[in-house]
Write an enzyme that holds these catalytic residues in place. Structure first.
Site, PDB file in Angstrom:
ATOM      1  N   GLU A 173       0.814  -1.223   0.000  1.00  0.00           N
ATOM      2  CA  GLU A 173       0.000   0.000   0.000  1.00  0.00           C
ATOM      3  C   GLU A 173       0.846   1.270   0.000  1.00  0.00           C
ATOM      4  OE1 GLU A 173      -0.874  -2.700   1.738  1.00  0.00           O
ATOM      5  OE2 GLU A 173      -2.870  -3.150   0.935  1.00  0.00           O
ATOM      6  N   HIS A 214     -12.152  -5.125   7.706  1.00  0.00           N
ATOM      7  CA  HIS A 214     -12.556  -4.925   6.308  1.00  0.00           C
ATOM      8  C   HIS A 214     -13.897  -4.199   6.222  1.00  0.00           C
ATOM      9  CE1 HIS A 214      -9.391  -7.858   5.605  1.00  0.00           C
ATOM     10  NE2 HIS A 214      -9.503  -7.682   4.312  1.00  0.00           N
TER      11      HIS A 214
END
Lengths: 332, 317
Positions: A68, A137
């Site tokens: 990321e 999530h």
């Protein structure tokens, strides 16, 4: 603002609207590029970028490793040197892995260099709960991002807004955090057929009413509208304001509504502390005190991580019933 | 290259003097002893290449053309500073010289240099990007993410590790699994292990030239470990007392500046020319220092400027 009532429309899902908006901008501007995990060959884990690799080729639509920081760093470096990258971070929770690049690098580059550097990039996130994915999530990260000076924060609630606000985000010269609501990906809606470009920082009144103002964002807009419909059957007319972006924050539209109704409720998916509604409540409290008939009420998730089990997650998120109940009691 | 090293050395000494006079506030990190790396790499680059540095970045800013007076003014918090006082010592940026910033979060800018390199290739130029970083950065995740992406995408980027043997106050060897913190990691990314004497500007130049040629021809990134030593502590707050006296003495004897001067003289350079280079650098630094000290303090009106692209800080309507 190309949204006119006469404009021909077509029906697409919120998910399809992402690819539609990206294709519109990539077709128009060759400096627009897309990177992220699984965005190219797989068409995105949310299938929101399906077809873009085939149309625009592998140099403009690039798969990345699960890195990321490298993804957002590459987007930033490209944005500083002439491109307008769109980076997908997949689940919004992964922001925490790359928060240095977002909060320390991207957001501050213009200021620290006194305008020498410009970072016109868009970061797309799959945001929010409702899909039973559990605590890592499912988070709503819009309030994390709102707290960092230098970022713009956009949360579309309809397919048309996905296209129009994404186009506006890509064309904006500031870094824009574009939060797609995962729970809304299957939602159908009308989208203007031609080029559609909206404006960042302009809220929309989704339902007009005189008795109370419900301010909401993303998935919660629809629950607020449901609640307003229920309350209307009981003779309570709520105005529902869809903020659409947190930065810029359209205080003008909210204040105008509150001046009319005298009451404000926020409906926020985020956990209680430091949610965007707290900031808005403080602004309205300072600036509209004499228009208010009652304290601002915030309807949020409780201050807990997002649980996985359906019965728990449903109990956590503000429901239309809960919104209606809070408004009903307050007005009762 | 001698001129480059002398200019940096004199600048850094002036920055230290101003700190001792309590005119430089906050923190600053000097590159005294490490000038040969900056000079050697800078000489191998074109003006349109991109350079990214760390908080120990004064040298790189100056060698990309940033005016010394503006850099010193930035250190002193003046309106005429390179970033009008908003960045400070650790964030020097000179976009006009494609010096795209000094980064104070260890390792972050390696990922950003990748983006500039990718952009250059996408736009069809043969520009390269260079990221300088310390030995400490080789143990942070962003280093490894950046190396892997650069190698996978074959990006035209140079990763230059300025290995001064200490990560802040701790010997790098005591916190790193391998002997060569950068070079021993290269094979993990399919790259050659390159170690160079970072106190020899000519050696650094040769290595950088080869890495630049490789990048420009589309063969991908290079990871270079240039071994050097900072003569002072980590930052202005650090006297560097944790380093053994013998070690310091050994490295002071390898000071890149006298070494380079001797080499030039041995190869027939006119000492008067070298003296003039030193005198000019001295004058440049003194004039810059006077200009910076005479400049007004950063204007509070700057506070809410340049947060957003419209030039302001407005977050609401």
């Amino acid at each position: 603002m190309a949204t006119l009532t006469q404009v021909a429309t077509r029906t697409v899902t919120y998910r399809e609207a992402v690819a539609l908006g990206l294709a519109q901008e990539m077709g128009r501007d060759p400096t627009v590029v897309l990177i992220g995990e699984d965005v190219a060959a797989a068409g995105g884990v949310f299938k929101a970028t399906a077809g873009l690799l085939e149309r625009f080729g592998p140099e403009r639509v690039r798969d990345t490793p699960i890195s990321e920081q490298a993804i957002l760093g590459a987007a930033m470096g490209a944005a500083m040197t002439g491109l307008r990258p769109v980076a997908e971070l997949m689940f919004a929770d992964f922001l925490s892995v790359a928060h240095d690049i977002v909060a320390n690098q991207v957001a501050k580059a213009r200021y620290m260099t006194n305008g020498q550097l410009s970072v016109p990039l868009v970061v797309r996130f799959g945001n929010g709960a409702g899909l039973r994915f559990g605590a890592q999530h499912s988070q709503s990260v819009e309030s994390w991002l709102m707290a960092v000076p230098g970022l713009k924060v956009v949360v579309p609630s309809t397919p048309a807004d996905v296209v129009g606000l994404l186009a506006a985000a890509v064309r904006d010269d500031d870094p824009v955090m574009f939060l797609e609501e995962k729970a809304l990906y299957p939602m159908n809606g009308e989208v203007p057929s031609g080029e559609h470009v909206d404006q960042l920082g302009v809220a929309r009144v989704r339902r007009h009413g005189k008795d109370a103002t419900i301010v909401s964002l993303g998935t919660m807009v629809h629950r607020s509208l449901e609640a307003a419909a229920q309350l209307a059957t009981e003779g309570v007319e709520c105005e529902v304001v869809d903020l659409r972006s947190l930065v810029p924050l359209d205080v003008t539209t909210v204040a105008a509504s509150v001046t009319k109704t005298g009451r404000m409720f926020t409906v926020e998916e985020n956990p209680r502390l430091c949610g965007w509604g707290a900031e808005l409540a403080s602004i309205i409290g300072e600036e509209c005190f004499y228009d208010l008939d009652a304290p601002v009420r915030r309807i949020t998730s409780p201050h807990v991580p997002v649980p996985a089990a359906g019965s728990l997650e449903d109990a956590m998120l503000p429901s239309a019933e809960r919104v209606a109940d809070v408004v009903r009691r307050a007005l009762g | 290259m001698y001129r480059a090293q002398v200019r940096v050395r004199y600048f850094e000494k002036k920055a230290y003097d101003l700190f001792l006079q309590n005119l430089v506030k906050g923190t600053s990190h000097l590159a005294i002893g490490q000038e040969a790396i900056a000079a050697g790499v800078a000489a191998a680059l074109r003006p349109d290449d991109y350079v990214f540095a760390t908080y120990r970045g004064h040298a790189h800013a100056i060698l990309r053309g940033a005016p010394m007076a503006a850099v010193l003014a930035e250190l002193l918090g003046r309106q005429s500073g390179l970033m009008a006082g908003k960045g400070g010592s650790m964030h020097l940026t000179y976009a006009a010289g494609n010096f795209l910033g000094s980064y104070a979060i260890v390792g972050a800018h390696l990922t950003i240099a990748n983006g500039a390199a990718w952009s250059a290739r996408y736009r069809g130029t043969d520009q390269v990007a260079v990221a300088f970083f310390g030995d400490g950065a080789t143990n942070i995740g962003a280093f490894h993410e950046a190396l892997n992406l650069a190698a996978t995408w074959k990006l035209p980027v140079l990763f230059i590790c300025e290995n001064n043997l200490y990560m802040e106050y701790t010997p790098i060897a005591t916190v790193t699994a391998v002997a060569r913190p950068a070079a021993d990691r290269a094979s993990a990314y399919g790259l050659a292990p390159i170690v160079v004497d970072g106190n020899d500007a000519d050696a650094v130049y040769e290595v950088a030239l080869a890495a630049v040629a490789r990048a420009r021809s589309g063969e991908g990134p290079s990871l270079v470990e240039a071994v050097t030593y900072r003569h002072g502590g980590h930052s202005r707050a650090d006297p560097g007392k944790y380093r053994p006296d013998e070690e310091v003495a050994e490295w002071l004897a390898k000071d890149p500046l006298p070494r380079y001067r001797e080499r030039l003289l041995a190869s027939g350079a006119n000492p008067a020319v070298l003296d003039r280079i030193e005198a000019e650098a001295h004058d440049e630094v003194e004039q810059a220092s006077l200009a910076a000290q005479g400049a007004p303090l950063a204007d509070p009106a700057e506070l809410e400027r340049q947060v957003f692209a419209d030039g302001g800080a407005t977050w609401r309507r």
